[in-house]
Design an enzyme around this catalytic site. Structure first.
Site, PDB file in Angstrom:
ATOM      1  N   ASP A  17       0.776  -1.186   0.188  1.00 15.73           N
ATOM      2  CA  ASP A  17       0.068   0.121  -0.023  1.00 15.73           C
ATOM      3  C   ASP A  17       0.797   1.038   0.179  1.00 15.73           C
ATOM      4  O   ASP A  17       2.260   1.188   0.208  1.00 15.73           O
ATOM      5  CB  ASP A  17      -0.804  -0.097   1.135  1.00 15.73           C
ATOM      6  CG  ASP A  17      -1.831   1.189   1.391  1.00 15.73           C
ATOM      7  OD1 ASP A  17      -2.182   1.574   0.517  1.00 15.73           O
ATOM      8  OD2 ASP A  17      -1.711   1.739   2.550  1.00 15.73           O
ATOM      9  N   ASP A  19      -0.218   5.100   0.803  1.00 13.04           N
ATOM     10  CA  ASP A  19      -0.518   6.095   2.122  1.00 13.04           C
ATOM     11  C   ASP A  19      -0.387   5.449   3.354  1.00 13.04           C
ATOM     12  O   ASP A  19      -1.388   4.340   3.682  1.00 13.04           O
ATOM     13  CB  ASP A  19      -1.813   6.635   1.686  1.00 13.04           C
ATOM     14  CG  ASP A  19      -2.083   7.325   0.268  1.00 13.04           C
ATOM     15  OD1 ASP A  19      -1.108   8.250  -0.278  1.00 13.04           O
ATOM     16  OD2 ASP A  19      -3.174   7.069  -0.450  1.00 13.04           O
TER      17      ASP A  19
HETATM   18  C1  BG6 Z   1      -5.755   5.677  -0.074  1.00 10.89           C
HETATM   19  C2  BG6 Z   1      -5.871   6.220   1.102  1.00 10.89           C
HETATM   20  O1  BG6 Z   1      -4.479   5.095  -0.429  1.00 10.89           O
HETATM   21  O2  BG6 Z   1      -6.214   6.201  -1.280  1.00 10.89           O
HETATM   22  C3  BG6 Z   1      -7.279   7.136   1.539  1.00 10.89           C
HETATM   23  O3  BG6 Z   1      -5.738   5.781   2.123  1.00 10.89           O
HETATM   24  C4  BG6 Z   1      -7.578   7.857  -0.010  1.00 10.89           C
HETATM   25  O4  BG6 Z   1      -7.119   8.019   2.383  1.00 10.89           O
HETATM   26  C5  BG6 Z   1      -7.692   6.886  -1.180  1.00 10.89           C
HETATM   27  O5  BG6 Z   1      -8.879   8.444   0.132  1.00 10.89           O
HETATM   28  C6  BG6 Z   1      -7.829   7.600  -2.386  1.00 10.89           C
HETATM   29  O6  BG6 Z   1      -6.977   8.361  -2.843  1.00 10.89           O
HETATM   30  P1  BG6 Z   1      -7.174   9.350  -4.009  1.00 10.89           P
HETATM   31  O7  BG6 Z   1      -5.565  10.101  -4.017  1.00 10.89           O
HETATM   32  O8  BG6 Z   1      -7.414   8.696  -5.019  1.00 10.89           O
HETATM   33  O9  BG6 Z   1      -8.169  10.357  -3.456  1.00 10.89           O
HETATM   34 MG    MG Z   2      -2.620   3.086   3.539  1.00 16.00          MG
END
Ligand code: BG6
Ligand code: MG
Length: 226
Positions: A17, A19
């Site tokens: 993963d 984030d």
């Molecule tokens: C995930 C995060 O990796 O991506 C979430 O943990 C986030 O918090 C999700 O909402 C979607 O991300 P993005 O950048 O497409 O808005």
């Molecule tokens: Mg994450």
């Protein structure tokens, strides 16, 4: 031989993963939603944000709005998602290789040197942009991101997409995740799951570490044998 030992020895790939695992963009996602919620006058705090960890942009908004969601047209929902993403992109403008979480680069490099296959498995549509900013694109054999599948975590689809791209079976891959939704997705797909963070959040994983600091390939494989 114990089946778990044989299985851990079968590991040939890792799916990370992004984030909260490789870089702390989880904080910037929180701030983006917080700014939107404040502007709209909706209650939102760090405790509520825990429910958004790992889930898609749309599902995050729906969770943030709760029962209010039905009051909004699709256009308005899209508008709120666009605004949050603009805030998020603004806050990650300065992201650089210095923003890797402790131990992440070292583990990726160690895996690479040991010829494990490596994929990204992130729900984010900004994942490739973040990988480029961190200058680690080259460390990945495949990228599964917010554009790769329809059903997001806790569905296993994203990790299955990543495993397929690596040409590995789920039972040959370890998923590394910081979110409960991600651990659920990994287990649903038949992957080994390594959870990063407090056991209350990632206790469903096969092995748990506080973060990747000083976590080496051997630590992970040994932990999976326990
Ligand atoms: C995930 C995060 O990796 O991506 C979430 O943990 C986030 O918090 C999700 O909402 C979607 O991300 P993005 O950048 O497409 O808005
Ligand atoms: Mg994450």
């Amino acid at each position: 031989m114990d089946s778990r030992i044989t299985a851990a020895m079968a590991v040939r790939g890792f799916i990370f993963d992004l984030d909260g695992v490789i870089t702390d963009t989880a904080e910037f996602h929180y701030r983006g939603w917080k700014r939107l919620a404040d502007e709209m006058g909706f209650p939102f705090d760090r405790a509520a944000n825990e429910q958004l960890r790992g889930v898609s942009r749309r599902e995050s908004l729906l969770r943030l709005l709760g029962e209010r969601a039905s009051q909004f047209t699709e256009d308005k929902l899209q508008d709120m998602m666009t605004r949050k993403n603009a805030y998020y992109l603004q806050s990650i403008q300065e992201i650089s290789p210095r923003d890797m979480l402790p131990g992440a680069r070292e583990l990726l490099q160690e895996l690479r040197a040991a010829h494990f296959k490596i994929a990204l498995g992130s729900a984010s549509k900004n994942a490739r942009h973040v990988l480029r900013s961190l200058e680690i694109e080259k460390l990945f054999d495949a990228v599964a991101d917010g554009y790769s599948v329809e059903r997001h975590k806790p569905a296993p689809d994203l990790f299955l997409f990543a495993a397929k791209a690596l040409q590995l079976a789920p039972g040959e891959c370890v998923v590394v995740e910081d979110a409960a939704a991600g651990i659920e997705a990994a287990k649903a797909g038949g992957f080994y799951a390594v959870g990063l963070g407090p056991p209350e959040r990632v206790g469903g994983a096969d092995a748990v570490f506080p973060n990747l600091e000083n976590v080496h390939v051997a630590n992970v494989l040994n932990a999976l044998k326990q």
